[in-house]
Design an enzyme around this catalytic site. Structure first.
Site, short mmCIF file in Angstrom:
data_model
loop_
_atom_site.label_atom_id
_atom_site.label_comp_id
_atom_site.label_asym_id
_atom_site.label_seq_id
_atom_site.Cartn_x
_atom_site.Cartn_y
_atom_site.Cartn_z
N HIS A 244 -35.72 18.18 0.95
CA HIS A 244 -37.22 17.94 1.49
C HIS A 244 -37.40 17.88 0.98
O HIS A 244 -38.44 19.28 1.14
CB HIS A 244 -36.73 19.34 2.31
CG HIS A 244 -35.48 19.07 3.61
ND1 HIS A 244 -34.12 19.67 3.37
CD2 HIS A 244 -35.29 18.79 4.72
CE1 HIS A 244 -33.16 19.63 4.56
NE2 HIS A 244 -34.07 19.10 5.37
N HIS B 209 -21.13 37.78 33.97
CA HIS B 209 -21.33 39.38 33.11
C HIS B 209 -19.96 39.90 32.93
O HIS B 209 -19.70 40.40 32.02
CB HIS B 209 -21.94 40.12 33.90
CG HIS B 209 -23.29 40.01 34.14
ND1 HIS B 209 -23.80 38.92 35.00
CD2 HIS B 209 -24.03 41.31 33.89
CE1 HIS B 209 -25.58 39.65 34.72
NE2 HIS B 209 -24.90 40.38 33.97
N HIS C 134 -39.26 13.97 5.81
CA HIS C 134 -39.11 14.68 6.11
C HIS C 134 -37.58 15.60 4.94
O HIS C 134 -37.75 16.54 4.59
CB HIS C 134 -38.70 15.10 7.00
CG HIS C 134 -38.14 16.57 7.75
ND1 HIS C 134 -38.60 17.98 7.69
CD2 HIS C 134 -37.33 16.59 7.86
CE1 HIS C 134 -37.89 18.91 8.29
NE2 HIS C 134 -36.38 18.35 8.42
N GLU D 81 -32.43 39.27 23.05
CA GLU D 81 -31.10 40.19 22.27
C GLU D 81 -31.53 39.14 21.08
O GLU D 81 -31.48 39.20 19.53
CB GLU D 81 -29.54 38.92 22.98
CG GLU D 81 -29.96 39.64 24.11
CD GLU D 81 -30.14 39.57 25.66
OE1 GLU D 81 -29.84 39.57 26.90
OE2 GLU D 81 -31.22 38.53 25.37
#
Length: 668
Positions: free
Chosen positions: A29, A473, A263, A411
């Site tokens: 890159h 859950h 890129h 999280e």
């Protein structure tokens, strides 16, 4: 040579090294390093406090290249400033065994602080590093004696700031007022598919201002403007800083500047010649480093040595004034545990059933006073995960000495910040959430494993026994998916005593992350006066209950809450004349690390009748049950009902275990 001319020569050295390395590798890159070269040069030569001769100097500034695909920017700077990264290694960019891999890798290249590449992860790990600096400063610095005094810098790109993890982490950093965190945003407005306007039109500056960051806008190729912005950022002690640097991907390339084509692919030999011509560089040169540029970059060796010598002199004075704190500093920075810490692990009464999540909380609090480097928290679930250390305070802008980390409902940022804390040094971090939500931080767990960082995850509510909350859950595939990650050690303890033993393993472990899979429901505490010691958990699996007569015809293998079920079923089977051994197998990974002789002693090859019992998918269990064995597992999503009802409906009952086991025994 005039100063501005020397600056430009150094900047173009970074650009041309990048072009040549990517071209020689035929992959890479080039665009980002070419565009960000000016601001990176300013940072590394005028602001970053580092010592190329000692990349692990504790009070160095940390630098994180969040846009890890632009790693030739970092490799160029490391080589030029004098780190142990030779030009020959750069010539072997992206090749087998090179110190210059395709994305930065912690532990491979001297001076690389963390593995990056998955976009946004580096940004969030930098937040964790800044948290670490703040906490260590609050703990160790004393009036007139400052030994923790460094900053965390990062270069992030458009892709990093599109990722959700960076939003979580930036919000947390602003809330915590991490004023020593400075991020240079390489805003070149190009991604792989084309201009960022294809999918990105938000005002990033306003977003970060809303997070509570100081925000500045500069021309990324204007060295004076970048330097002024960095000075302003350093002066703001109350807010993390975002310097929005407007840059040009593949700067100087006549045909590929500002295009997506630059890129992730080499520029090509002809374009490189044209670019070098445009930059005033010898057109036919390869890996050319002007002596004036190298001499200027290498001043970092002397300035780094001077900075470290000054710190070591200050530390010597600190050690005289505060000898105990100095010894403690050395201990935690070396990653050593206090003497006799394990003697403080709690014991549990077999007469009192206890959930393993509750037992974990008791262990954390029993060790909190003795192991001050133990820091952690939860993604807004501390009361459920039992991760809170009482009387140890909450880490905040107002109380940087607090050890309870409140990550909020973030999280993914939690996982990355834990990595940053671990990488920084001085801490044994842990973080909690429900096991089913491990998926939210899985990329950070994978990076912890890749880097071999000893982060501990406290994942509770580990089975369908969650009950009424229902299938959203109730983890089904999570244990298998976590076991699939190399270097991750998953431990699912059977009771409170195994939970204490699991924490002992976690704190002693150094080769990668530990997952503690813990239950919500109360479980019998196994009486260790009648059964083998829970410390056998460190072997991964052990014979918990032997068959009458010592020669098993059937083996029940179980983990976690299902071990108690296996013990009950064994009694029924023995009553029917089936010699049954129960093996507690809290950790596949620890078991696989044992000698073959031990593994064969626990699971004798000649005993073919084996039933594994675990409230999750069966994937992987065949290695222990064999072709003649069976697995009592769950191959669908859970259901909403009281936990005991759900377990029974899914076949986790003594009667069903006995029936499945008898069928195996008859066939054996």
């Amino acid at each position: 040579m005039q100063k501005d001319e020397l600056d430009q020569l150094c900047i173009n050295t970074i650009r041309t090294l990048t072009m040549d390395a990517v071209e020689q590798a035929k992959s890479g890159h080039p665009g980002m390093p070419m565009g960000a070269a000016s601001m990176a040069y300013v940072l590394w030569t005028r602001f970053l406090r580092h010592n190329p001769v000692d990349p692990t100097w504790p009070d160095r500034d940390r630098f994180v290249l969040s846009a890890g695909h632009g790693c030739m920017l970092l490799y160029s700077l490391l080589h030029l400033t004098g780190y142990d990264l030779s030009l020959d290694e750069i010539k072997r960019f992206r090749q087998w065994g090179s110190k210059a891999p395709g994305h930065p890798e912690f532990g491979v290249t001297p001076g690389v602080e963390t593995t990056t590449g998955p976009l946004g992860q580096g940004f969030a790990m930098a937040v964790g590093m800044a948290m670490a600096e703040r906490m260590l400063a609050a703990r160790f610095n004393q009036p007139g004696h400052t030994i923790v005094d460094h900053r965390t810098y990062s270069i992030a790109g458009d892709g990093c700031l599109m990722e959700g993890i960076s939003a979580e982490a930036a919000s947390l950093a602003g809330h915590l007022h991490l004023g020593r965190l400075i991020v240079l945003y390489d805003d070149n407005k190009v991604t792989i598919e084309g201009p960022t306007t294809l999918a990105f039109s938000e005002d990033v500056s306003k977003r970060f201002e809303a997070y509570g960051w100081q925000v500045q806008q500069v021309d990324g190729d204007d060295t004076a403007a970048v330097a002024a912005a960095l000075s302003t950022a350093q002066a703001d002690k109350e807010h993390p800083s975002l310097v929005v640097a407007h840059t040009h991907i593949a700067f100087g390339s006549p045909h590929k500047q500002d295009t997506a084509e630059a890129h992730g692919a080499p520029l090509g030999e002809e374009e490189i010649k044209l670019t070098k011509q445009a930059l005033g560089w010898p057109v036919d040169s390869k890996f050319y480093i002007p002596s004036e540029a190298l001499d200027h970059f290498r001043r970092a060796v002397e300035s780094g040595r001077t900075a470290q010598d000054d710190w070591e002199a200050r530390f010597a004075g600190y050690a005289k004034a505060y000898p105990q704190l100095a010894q403690e500093w050395k201990r935690v920075m070396a990653g050593e545990l206090p003497k006799d810490w394990e003697s403080h692990l709690p014991a549990f009464d077999p007469a009192t059933p206890l959930a393993t999540r509750e037992a974990s909380g008791k262990v954390i609090n029993a060790l909190a006073g003795l192991v001050p480097e133990l820091v952690g928290g939860s993604a807004d679930l501390a009361p459920s995960n039992n991760t809170y250390m009482t009387s140890k305070g909450d880490f905040s802008a107002a109380n940087p000495a607090g050890r309870n980390l409140h990550f909020g409902i973030r999280e993914h940022a939690m996982g990355a910040a834990l990595n940053g804390l671990s990488l920084h040094g001085g801490f044994r971090p842990y973080g909690g959430t429900f096991l089913v939500f491990a998926d939210y931080l899985r990329p950070a767990i994978r990076l912890a494993a890749l880097m071999g960082r000893p982060v501990t995850y406290v994942f509770t509510h580990d089975s369908i026994a969650v009950g009424e909350d229902g299938p959203t859950h109730e983890p089904i595939e999570q244990l298998a998916s976590l076991r699939a990650i190399p270097r991750v050690t998953v431990i699912r303890p059977a009771d409170a005593t195994e939970t204490a033993a699991a924490w002992k393993v976690a704190l002693q472990h150094k080769g990668g992350p530990i997952v503690l899979a813990l239950g919500r429901q109360k479980l019998p505490v196994i009486d260790r006066t009648k059964y083998p010691a829970a410390d056998n958990l460190s072997k991964g699996a052990y014979v918990l209950a032997e068959a009458n007569g010592g020669k098993p015809g059937l083996i029940l293998i179980a983990t976690g809450s299902e071990v108690a079920l296996a013990l009950e079923a064994r009694e029924k089977l023995e009553q029917q004349g089936v010699a049954t051994r129960v093996v507690s197998m809290p950790s596949w990974e620890l078991f696989e690390a044992q000698p073959q002789a031990y593994r064969d002693a626990v699971l004798p090859p000649q005993v073919k009748a084996r039933l594994a019992i675990e409230a999750g998918v069966a994937q992987g269990w065949c290695r222990y049950t064999g072709e003649a064995g069976d697995v009592l597992s769950i191959e669908r999503f859970g259901a909403s009902a009281p936990g005991k009802v759900v377990l029974k409906e899914f076949g986790f009952s003594v009667e069903n275990v006995v029936a499945r086991a008898l069928a195996l025994h008859r066939e054996a």
